[in-house]
Scaffold this motif. Structure first.
Motif, PDB file in Angstrom:
ATOM      1  N   VAL A   1       0.840  -1.195   0.000  1.00 16.06           N
ATOM      2  CA  VAL A   1       0.000   0.000   0.000  1.00 16.06           C
ATOM      3  C   VAL A   1       0.876   1.247   0.000  1.00 16.06           C
ATOM      4  N   ALA A   2       1.953   1.214   0.781  1.00 20.47           N
ATOM      5  CA  ALA A   2       2.840   2.374   0.851  1.00 20.47           C
ATOM      6  C   ALA A   2       3.465   2.658  -0.514  1.00 20.47           C
ATOM      7  N   VAL A   3       3.648   1.610  -1.311  1.00 16.78           N
ATOM      8  CA  VAL A   3       4.252   1.796  -2.626  1.00 16.78           C
ATOM      9  C   VAL A   3       3.204   2.199  -3.667  1.00 16.78           C
ATOM     10  N   PHE A   4       2.061   1.479  -3.689  1.00 20.02           N
ATOM     11  CA  PHE A   4       1.088   1.673  -4.780  1.00 20.02           C
ATOM     12  C   PHE A   4      -0.013   2.677  -4.448  1.00 20.02           C
ATOM     13  N   ALA A   5      -0.384   2.811  -3.165  1.00 22.50           N
ATOM     14  CA  ALA A   5      -1.500   3.701  -2.840  1.00 22.50           C
ATOM     15  C   ALA A   5      -1.215   4.514  -1.576  1.00 22.50           C
ATOM     16  N   PRO A   6      -0.158   5.325  -1.615  1.00 18.01           N
ATOM     17  CA  PRO A   6       0.177   6.099  -0.416  1.00 18.01           C
ATOM     18  C   PRO A   6      -0.719   7.321  -0.269  1.00 18.01           C
ATOM     19  N   ASP A   7      -2.002   7.092   0.006  1.00 19.06           N
ATOM     20  CA  ASP A   7      -2.958   8.191   0.131  1.00 19.06           C
ATOM     21  C   ASP A   7      -3.920   7.900   1.284  1.00 19.06           C
ATOM     22  N   PRO A   8      -4.860   8.806   1.560  1.00 15.61           N
ATOM     23  CA  PRO A   8      -5.786   8.573   2.686  1.00 15.61           C
ATOM     24  C   PRO A   8      -6.523   7.244   2.580  1.00 15.61           C
ATOM     25  N   ARG A   9      -6.832   6.792   1.364  1.00 11.58           N
ATOM     26  CA  ARG A   9      -7.564   5.527   1.224  1.00 11.58           C
ATOM     27  C   ARG A   9      -6.721   4.370   1.734  1.00 11.58           C
ATOM     28  N   GLY A  10      -5.469   4.343   1.276  1.00  7.65           N
ATOM     29  CA  GLY A  10      -4.567   3.278   1.714  1.00  7.65           C
ATOM     30  C   GLY A  10      -4.358   3.332   3.213  1.00  7.65           C
ATOM     31  N   PHE A  11      -4.216   4.539   3.727  1.00  4.76           N
ATOM     32  CA  PHE A  11      -3.979   4.711   5.154  1.00  4.76           C
ATOM     33  C   PHE A  11      -5.164   4.186   5.965  1.00  4.76           C
ATOM     34  N   THR A  12      -6.386   4.542   5.483  1.00  4.67           N
ATOM     35  CA  THR A  12      -7.591   4.053   6.180  1.00  4.67           C
ATOM     36  C   THR A  12      -7.614   2.529   6.198  1.00  4.67           C
ATOM     37  N   LEU A  13      -7.253   1.929   5.071  1.00  7.20           N
ATOM     38  CA  LEU A  13      -7.258   0.467   4.988  1.00  7.20           C
ATOM     39  C   LEU A  13      -6.325  -0.127   6.046  1.00  7.20           C
ATOM     40  N   LEU A  14      -5.162   0.496   6.201  1.00  5.65           N
ATOM     41  CA  LEU A  14      -4.193  -0.030   7.172  1.00  5.65           C
ATOM     42  C   LEU A  14      -4.698   0.128   8.603  1.00  5.65           C
ATOM     43  N   VAL A  15      -5.235   1.325   8.914  1.00 11.29           N
ATOM     44  CA  VAL A  15      -5.714   1.563  10.280  1.00 11.29           C
ATOM     45  C   VAL A  15      -6.841   0.591  10.615  1.00 11.29           C
ATOM     46  N   VAL A  16      -7.770   0.464   9.668  1.00 12.11           N
ATOM     47  CA  VAL A  16      -8.906  -0.433   9.883  1.00 12.11           C
ATOM     48  C   VAL A  16      -8.428  -1.880  10.063  1.00 12.11           C
ATOM     49  N   GLY A  17      -7.463  -2.275   9.237  1.00  9.97           N
ATOM     50  CA  GLY A  17      -6.950  -3.642   9.313  1.00  9.97           C
ATOM     51  C   GLY A  17      -6.263  -3.924  10.639  1.00  9.97           C
ATOM     52  N   VAL A  18      -5.469  -2.964  11.103  1.00 10.73           N
ATOM     53  CA  VAL A  18      -4.763  -3.139  12.379  1.00 10.73           C
ATOM     54  C   VAL A  18      -5.775  -3.242  13.522  1.00 10.73           C
ATOM     55  N   LEU A  19      -6.757  -2.331  13.515  1.00 13.23           N
ATOM     56  CA  LEU A  19      -7.759  -2.356  14.586  1.00 13.23           C
ATOM     57  C   LEU A  19      -8.556  -3.659  14.566  1.00 13.23           C
ATOM     58  N   LEU A  20      -8.909  -4.085  13.361  1.00 13.08           N
ATOM     59  CA  LEU A  20      -9.700  -5.309  13.241  1.00 13.08           C
ATOM     60  C   LEU A  20      -8.909  -6.525  13.726  1.00 13.08           C
ATOM     61  N   THR A  21      -7.614  -6.549  13.405  1.00 11.80           N
ATOM     62  CA  THR A  21      -6.746  -7.621  13.905  1.00 11.80           C
ATOM     63  C   THR A  21      -6.783  -7.650  15.429  1.00 11.80           C
ATOM     64  N   LEU A  22      -6.618  -6.476  16.042  1.00  8.05           N
ATOM     65  CA  LEU A  22      -6.586  -6.402  17.507  1.00  8.05           C
ATOM     66  C   LEU A  22      -7.931  -6.784  18.122  1.00  8.05           C
ATOM     67  N   VAL A  23      -9.040  -6.388  17.440  1.00  8.37           N
ATOM     68  CA  VAL A  23     -10.368  -6.756  17.933  1.00  8.37           C
ATOM     69  C   VAL A  23     -10.472  -8.275  18.026  1.00  8.37           C
ATOM     70  N   PHE A  24     -10.019  -8.960  16.979  1.00  8.45           N
ATOM     71  CA  PHE A  24     -10.194 -10.409  16.976  1.00  8.45           C
ATOM     72  C   PHE A  24      -9.192 -11.129  17.858  1.00  8.45           C
ATOM     73  N   VAL A  25      -8.041 -10.512  18.120  1.00  4.38           N
ATOM     74  CA  VAL A  25      -7.136 -11.089  19.121  1.00  4.38           C
ATOM     75  C   VAL A  25      -7.814 -10.998  20.496  1.00  4.38           C
ATOM     76  N   SER A  26      -8.456  -9.861  20.774  1.00  2.91           N
ATOM     77  CA  SER A  26      -9.167  -9.696  22.049  1.00  2.91           C
ATOM     78  C   SER A  26     -10.268 -10.731  22.201  1.00  2.91           C
ATOM     79  N   LEU A  27     -11.069 -10.889  21.143  1.00  2.00           N
ATOM     80  CA  LEU A  27     -12.176 -11.853  21.204  1.00  2.00           C
ATOM     81  C   LEU A  27     -11.637 -13.267  21.394  1.00  2.00           C
ATOM     82  N   ALA A  28     -10.510 -13.567  20.740  1.00  2.00           N
ATOM     83  CA  ALA A  28      -9.915 -14.897  20.869  1.00  2.00           C
ATOM     84  C   ALA A  28      -9.450 -15.135  22.308  1.00  2.00           C
ATOM     85  N   PHE A  29      -8.839 -14.144  22.905  1.00  2.00           N
ATOM     86  CA  PHE A  29      -8.369 -14.286  24.292  1.00  2.00           C
ATOM     87  C   PHE A  29      -9.559 -14.507  25.217  1.00  2.00           C
TER      88      PHE A  29
END
Lengths: 242, 289
Positions: free
Chosen positions: B144-172
């Motif tokens: 994403v940093a290479v091909f889409a370094p813009d607000p859209r790409g950034f949103t995708l990363l933030v959302v993905g990181v948060l979603l990962t953490l949400v499901f780690v919490s649920l798993a615990f």
């Protein structure tokens, strides 16, 4: 040093501990005995904070130990079955334990040397035999010179030579400002290393006496016979009252 | 052998185990230091079994493929979004649960040491969450940093990181609630299934059943109750495809288009990370090991 007051622990419908009252003071070496499932390990786990008691209080040097974690720095614990992370090596395990406590300087490596564990530091923990596992557990229990030693069936699974090494170590470590609690089914082992006997049955404390008193009361010279004597008397009393 | 105890003995004689003169800040710093130390060993253990490395490689390969096939426009980000919404939570939830059960020996070892249960659980979370987030940031973040370094790409990363953490919490949470490994993994998978698939179906049924009523606001509320939907909407609004979502989409655009709405949405996702973890910590603190 350790005060147990009205300690009760229930697992489902099974009452594992039922109103235990006891006080362990420095200098005592306590043999905790009782049939299988009498609550010995549960009592030790409560002391370690691994099992949470339902009612009653547990105090270490006057403070409630269910609310603290720091007190465990003064406890050395050797579990009945030592279970360790598979991916770690023996050396890494000892290194991690030291790291967690900030690498204290005055460590006791006698057992590491006597069991020859240092030569096996590269061995992964998953590949260890039951006996070697016990050796690792024993070495870990002693390494930080704790003021309370809790040994759950320490000699089970050890070869005779290693068992003697460990017993000699326990005898050497007995001193006036330390409490040692040992469970075992091998009463002759306990005879040599303990000053007191605590007998549990069905989660209830049957008696807590020093060994000499017990032996004079029963007129026996060996711990095993003394215990058998007491048990027989208990059974007779129960029959008489029934 | 028995002595008298007053019920206040514990309260009046707090055992601190700390030398005199330890400041409050130091007391707080110590568990954090211990947590990071333990997390280091958790991380080390995770890197040994290579599953996370494989996951990172998979994400990296799919991101590169999408960007190469469809260019750097919204289309490839849409495709990536589907990976982020389905694969990241699924891998996170399964890996975290299995890892937790496999760490039982490690946890047992640590509870007999002078560290608190909270520190142990925190360290496990930091290790597992850290590894999965790092894998995600490498696999998706780098392309994403290479091909889409813009607000859209950034949103995708933030959302993905948060979603990962949400499901780690649920798993615990699932792992501390059940002692049995199979049941724990089942529960964790069920949570993933509910949020990723079942929930949308239920919402559709609801919308259908009450189609005579104005449903924009209830739909908005329902979206906030599902972290996966919330993430999807946040990303879609960035991609300007919300026009496809019809009248409801307009309401979303109006509400979530405002800075206030976006802040609320991210705050809600953060709550989805925190609340299951706080619950898990409470259960774990009282658990018999």
């Amino acid at each position: 040093m350790i005060a147990i007051h009205n300690l009760t622990k229930q697992f489902g419908r099974l009452r594992a501990l039922d109103g235990i009252e006891a006080e362990f003071s420095a200098g005592q070496s306590i043999a905790l005995i009782g049939p299988n499932g009498s609550g010995k390990t549960t009592l030790l786990k409560c002391l370690l904070g691994m099992a949470r008691p339902d009612t009653g209080s547990l105090q270490f040097e006057g403070a409630d130990l269910t609310r603290s974690d720091a007190y465990r720095a003064s406890i050395g614990y050797m579990p009945q079955i030592g279970r360790y992370p598979d991916n770690m090596r023996i050396g890494q395990l000892f290194d991690m334990m030291r790291d967690l406590r900030g690498y204290p300087e005055n460590v006791d490596e006698e057992l590491l040397d006597e069991f020859g564990l240092k030569a096996m530091f590269d061995k992964p923990l998953r590949a260890l035999s039951g006996g070697t596992r016990q050796k690792v557990s024993a070495a870990l229990a002693f390494i930080f010179r704790p003021s309370v030693l809790i040994l759950d069936e320490p000699t089970a699974g050890l070869d005779p030579l290693a068992a003697e090494v460990l017993k000699a170590k326990i005898l050497r470590e007995r001193n006036t400002d330390r409490v040692i609690i040992v469970t075992s089914h091998i009463l002759s082992d306990l005879d040599d290393i303990s000053t007191h006997v605590m007998y549990l049955m069905d989660g209830k404390l049957q008696f807590f006496k020093d060994i000499e008193t017990l032996k004079t009361e029963t007129g026996e010279t060996r711990l095993g016979l003394a215990i058998a004597n007491v048990m027989r008397r208990h059974a007779n009393e129960n029959q008489a009252s029934a | 052998m028995m002595t008298k105890y007053s019920s206040t003995a514990a309260a009046t004689l707090p055992f601190t185990g700390e030398p005199d003169g330890v400041t409050c800040a130091e007391k707080k710093a110590r568990p954090v230091a211990a947590m990071l130390k333990i997390a280091k060993y958790v991380l080390y253990d995770i890197l040994r079994n290579r599953i996370v490395l494989g996951y990172a490689a998979f994400l990296f390969a799919s991101a590169l493929t999408f960007f190469n096939l469809e260019g750097d426009g919204s289309k490839s980000l849409m495709s990536l979004l589907n990976i982020v919404l389905i694969v990241a939570p699924l891998v996170s939830v399964i890996f975290s649960t299995i890892h937790f059960y496999n760490s039982y020996e490690f946890i047992e070892l640590l509870v007999a040491q002078p560290v608190s249960r909270r520190t142990i659980l925190g360290a496990e979370y930091a290790g597992v969450g850290g590894a999965l987030v790092a894998a995600f940031l490498f696999g998706i973040g780098l392309p994403v940093a290479v091909f889409a370094p813009d607000p859209r790409g950034f949103t995708l990363l933030v959302v993905g990181v948060l979603l990962t953490l949400v499901f780690v919490s649920l798993a615990f949470l699932a792992a501390v609630l059940t002692r049995d490994k199979a049941r724990g993994i089942g529960l964790a998978l069920l949570l993933w299934f509910c949020f990723s698939i079942l929930y949308d179906g239920l919402v559709l049924v609801l919308l259908f059943a009450f189609s005579d009523y104005p449903l924009e606001k209830p739909t908005l509320v329902l979206t906030f109750l599902n972290p996966v939907d919330l993430s999807r909407i946040l990303m879609l609004l960035q991609l300007d495809v919300s026009a496809l979502m019809g009248y409801t989409g307009a309401v979303f655009n109006e509400f979530l288009g405002s800075p206030m709405g976006v802040a609320l949405a991210y705050g809600c996702l953060a709550l989805w990370v925190l609340l299951p973890m706080i619950w898990a910590e409470r259960v774990f603190r009282k658990k018999d090991l």
